[in-house]
Design a protein around this motif. Structure first.
Motif, PDB file in Angstrom:
ATOM      1  N   CYS A   3      49.309  46.684  34.737  1.00 31.80           N
ATOM      2  CA  CYS A   3      49.197  45.112  35.174  1.00 31.80           C
ATOM      3  C   CYS A   3      50.351  44.826  35.970  1.00 31.80           C
ATOM      4  CB  CYS A   3      49.020  44.187  33.876  1.00 31.80           C
ATOM      5  SG  CYS A   3      47.708  44.703  32.840  1.00 31.80           S
ATOM      6  N   ASP A   4      50.134  43.464  36.631  1.00 32.16           N
ATOM      7  CA  ASP A   4      51.227  43.026  37.448  1.00 32.16           C
ATOM      8  C   ASP A   4      52.442  42.730  36.814  1.00 32.16           C
ATOM      9  OD1 ASP A   4      49.802  43.608  39.506  1.00 32.16           O
ATOM     10  OD2 ASP A   4      48.969  41.497  39.665  1.00 32.16           O
ATOM     11  N   ASP A   5      52.237  42.434  35.393  1.00 29.50           N
ATOM     12  CA  ASP A   5      53.462  41.770  34.700  1.00 29.50           C
ATOM     13  C   ASP A   5      54.189  42.878  33.867  1.00 29.50           C
ATOM     14  OD1 ASP A   5      51.518  42.590  32.575  1.00 29.50           O
ATOM     15  OD2 ASP A   5      51.365  40.589  31.868  1.00 29.50           O
ATOM     16  N   GLY A   6      53.764  44.357  34.227  1.00 33.50           N
ATOM     17  CA  GLY A   6      54.425  45.241  33.613  1.00 33.50           C
ATOM     18  C   GLY A   6      53.815  45.939  32.260  1.00 33.50           C
ATOM     19  N   LYS A   7      52.887  45.058  31.741  1.00 30.42           N
ATOM     20  CA  LYS A   7      52.114  45.367  30.538  1.00 30.42           C
ATOM     21  C   LYS A   7      50.941  46.315  31.034  1.00 30.42           C
ATOM     22  CE  LYS A   7      53.397  41.197  28.141  1.00 30.42           C
ATOM     23  NZ  LYS A   7      52.980  40.033  27.488  1.00 30.42           N
ATOM     24  N   VAL A   8      50.504  47.064  29.681  1.00 35.55           N
ATOM     25  CA  VAL A   8      49.482  47.918  30.129  1.00 35.55           C
ATOM     26  C   VAL A   8      47.902  47.494  29.384  1.00 35.55           C
ATOM     27  CG1 VAL A   8      48.557  50.542  29.545  1.00 35.55           C
ATOM     28  CG2 VAL A   8      50.916  49.847  29.976  1.00 35.55           C
ATOM     29  N   ASP A   9      47.106  47.404  30.346  1.00 36.05           N
ATOM     30  CA  ASP A   9      45.791  46.906  29.650  1.00 36.05           C
ATOM     31  C   ASP A   9      45.024  48.171  29.323  1.00 36.05           C
ATOM     32  OD1 ASP A   9      43.572  45.338  29.330  1.00 36.05           O
ATOM     33  OD2 ASP A   9      42.645  45.304  31.191  1.00 36.05           O
ATOM     34  N   LEU A  10      44.562  48.188  27.933  1.00 28.50           N
ATOM     35  CA  LEU A  10      43.571  49.188  27.451  1.00 28.50           C
ATOM     36  C   LEU A  10      42.037  48.820  27.151  1.00 28.50           C
ATOM     37  CD1 LEU A  10      46.014  50.567  24.695  1.00 28.50           C
ATOM     38  CD2 LEU A  10      45.730  51.430  26.994  1.00 28.50           C
TER      39      LEU A  10
END
Length: 95
Positions: free
Chosen positions: A44-51
């Motif tokens: 994601c744009d915020d550096g987190k990962v979407d699963l």
């Protein structure tokens, strides 16, 4: 990529390794009950990962409430109860 029988789709992750994929598969498997079949990993744009994932469906027996009884099928019912079930008004569900 397929890891431990799970199809993996990774988006926005450079140099994504099979070991990293295995770690994500293990992470999701700890949190779901049914067997995992598909895993999408997206940065994601915020550096987190979407699963996002899919699991195998679960078999179930349909149980209905008919004339005061919970039943999966009508095999154990006598003729009078079967006749009562056939004569009842069945309503359609509108969506």
């Amino acid at each position: 990529m397929i890891v431990d029988g799970v199809k993996i789709y990774a988006e926005g992750l450079e140099n994504f390794t099979e070991e990293e994929a295995k770690n994500y598969v293990d992470y999701v498997r700890e949190r779901v009950e049914n067997p995992l079949t598909f895993l999408e990993i997206k940065m994601c744009d915020d550096g987190k990962v979407d699963l996002n994932y899919k699991t195998q469906g679960e078999k179930f027996e349909r149980i209905r409430r008919i004339t005061g009884y919970l039943t999966g099928d009508l095999n154990s019912w006598n003729d009078a109860k079967r006749s009562e079930e056939q004569e009842r008004v069945k309503h359609n569900v509108l969506m």
